[in-house]
Design a protein around this motif. Structure first.
Motif, short mmCIF file in Angstrom:
data_model
loop_
_atom_site.label_atom_id
_atom_site.label_comp_id
_atom_site.label_asym_id
_atom_site.label_seq_id
_atom_site.Cartn_x
_atom_site.Cartn_y
_atom_site.Cartn_z
N MET A 87 0.83 -1.21 0.00
CA MET A 87 0.00 0.00 0.00
C MET A 87 0.86 1.26 0.00
SD MET A 87 -3.05 -1.39 2.44
CE MET A 87 -3.68 0.22 2.84
N LEU A 88 2.06 1.19 0.57
CA LEU A 88 2.98 2.34 0.51
C LEU A 88 3.36 2.63 -0.94
CD1 LEU A 88 5.03 4.35 1.86
CD2 LEU A 88 6.65 2.46 1.85
N ILE A 89 3.69 1.55 -1.67
CA ILE A 89 4.07 1.72 -3.08
C ILE A 89 2.87 2.27 -3.87
CG2 ILE A 89 4.78 0.48 -5.17
CD1 ILE A 89 6.31 -1.45 -3.22
N THR A 130 2.70 5.88 -5.77
CA THR A 130 2.43 5.90 -7.22
C THR A 130 1.21 6.78 -7.50
OG1 THR A 130 3.28 3.65 -7.32
CG2 THR A 130 2.06 4.43 -9.25
N ALA A 131 0.17 6.60 -6.66
CA ALA A 131 -1.07 7.37 -6.88
C ALA A 131 -0.85 8.86 -6.62
CB ALA A 131 -2.17 6.83 -5.95
N THR A 132 -0.14 9.21 -5.55
CA THR A 132 0.04 10.64 -5.25
C THR A 132 0.91 11.31 -6.32
OG1 THR A 132 1.74 9.99 -3.67
CG2 THR A 132 -0.36 10.69 -2.75
N ALA A 133 1.83 10.53 -6.91
CA ALA A 133 2.70 11.12 -7.95
C ALA A 133 1.88 11.50 -9.18
CB ALA A 133 3.80 10.13 -8.33
N LYS A 134 0.74 10.81 -9.39
CA LYS A 134 -0.08 11.07 -10.58
C LYS A 134 -1.07 12.21 -10.35
CE LYS A 134 0.08 6.43 -12.45
NZ LYS A 134 -0.53 5.12 -12.43
N GLN A 172 -4.01 17.22 0.40
CA GLN A 172 -5.24 17.09 -0.39
C GLN A 172 -5.20 15.82 -1.26
OE1 GLN A 172 -6.10 20.65 -2.66
NE2 GLN A 172 -7.33 19.42 -4.05
N ARG A 173 -4.03 15.55 -1.85
CA ARG A 173 -3.90 14.35 -2.68
C ARG A 173 -4.11 13.10 -1.82
NH1 ARG A 173 1.73 14.60 -5.27
NH2 ARG A 173 2.14 16.43 -4.00
N LEU A 174 -3.55 13.12 -0.61
CA LEU A 174 -3.71 11.96 0.29
C LEU A 174 -5.17 11.78 0.70
CD1 LEU A 174 -0.60 12.35 2.63
CD2 LEU A 174 -0.93 10.63 0.86
#
Ligand code: PLP
Length: 243
Positions: free
Chosen positions: A173-175, A179-183, A190-192
């Motif tokens: 889940m860390l990975i 990956t999701a926040t980078a996109k 806010q992204r989190l």
């Protein structure tokens, strides 16, 4: 170990100083002898235990353990082994018994137990090469080998050996979170806050705990209902995704 021990005086609590407690050249023979004795005790258990459990109740166990006064040194290694037997070995769950089928413990591999002796006694630190020497390369080689067994490209793939499911779920889940926040765009909080994990309502509780540890909050793990066979209900998942 002597019965009357010198003590270190912490503010309120006297802490006994044991002779011969550190593993070094002068205690190498004691290490050899006590390790051998410990292995004999375990081996005898395996030879004489004929059922996976004695069926102790939590209350019985709590009473026995609470009775131990950790400030009172036992005095001898033999007494420690006797206490260990009484408090732990006697009522331990022996999932090595062929009749054991209650949980998912994997069988214990004999070479792994023997290897543990080297790992714990040498106690290599793996954080920098100057402390670890060959150990770093042993780890890298085993990670590459495991990746190749799965069929991953050993140059592209990487990995880490974990203690079990909780740590593996957290790592995965860390990975995924990174990956999701980078996109996504915008400030990191806010992204989190926008991330969700959709898992079945039967998913292990380590998923929710990992969501909390990764800064997403327990609520970020959304439980999707399951059918009678415990399969995730795809319609319920679809409904959540389009909310
Ligand atoms: C699906 C699943 N995930 C995670 C875990 C937790 O594993 P561990 O106890 O090795 O941390 C379990 C353990 O039962 C599990 O079944």
């Amino acid at each position: 170990m002597g019965a009357s021990l010198p003590t270190l005086q912490f503010p309120d609590v006297p802490v006994p100083l044991y002779d011969n407690a550190l593993l070094c050249a002068s205690t190498a023979e004691i290490y050899e002898e006590t390790s051998h004795r410990a292995a004999t005790i375990v081996a005898n258990k395996f030879k004489t235990v004929h059922a996976p459990t004695t069926g102790p109740t939590p209350q019985e166990m709590a009473t026995k353990i609470n009775h131990v006064d950790l400030h009172l040194p036992l005095g001898t290694t033999e007494e420690s082994f006797a206490e260990l037997n009484d408090l732990y070995l006697k009522d331990a769950v022996y999932f090595h018994d062929t009749k054991y089928a209650a949980h998912l413990n994997c069988p214990v591999a004999l070479p792994a137990v023997v290897a543990e002796n080297f790992v714990t006694s040498i106690n290599t630190s793996m954080d920098t090469f100057d402390q670890s020497a060959a150990a770093t390369h042993i780890e890298r080689k085993l990670v590459d080998f495991t990746a190749s067994l799965i069929g991953y490209d050993s140059v592209q793939a990487d990995g880490i050996f974990t203690s079990g499911g909780t740590q593996s779920n957290l790592q995965a889940m860390l990975i995924a979170r990174n990956t999701a926040t980078a996109k996504l765009k915008g400030p990191l909080p806010q992204r989190l806050a926008n991330l969700r994990i959709y898992c079945s309502e039967d998913a292990h509780f380590s998923i929710r705990n990992a969501a909390m540890l990764l800064g997403l909050g327990y609520e970020a793990a959304v439980a999707i209902s399951t059918d009678a066979q415990h399969r995730m209900d795809a319609q319920a998942l679809r409904a959540q995704l389009i909310l």
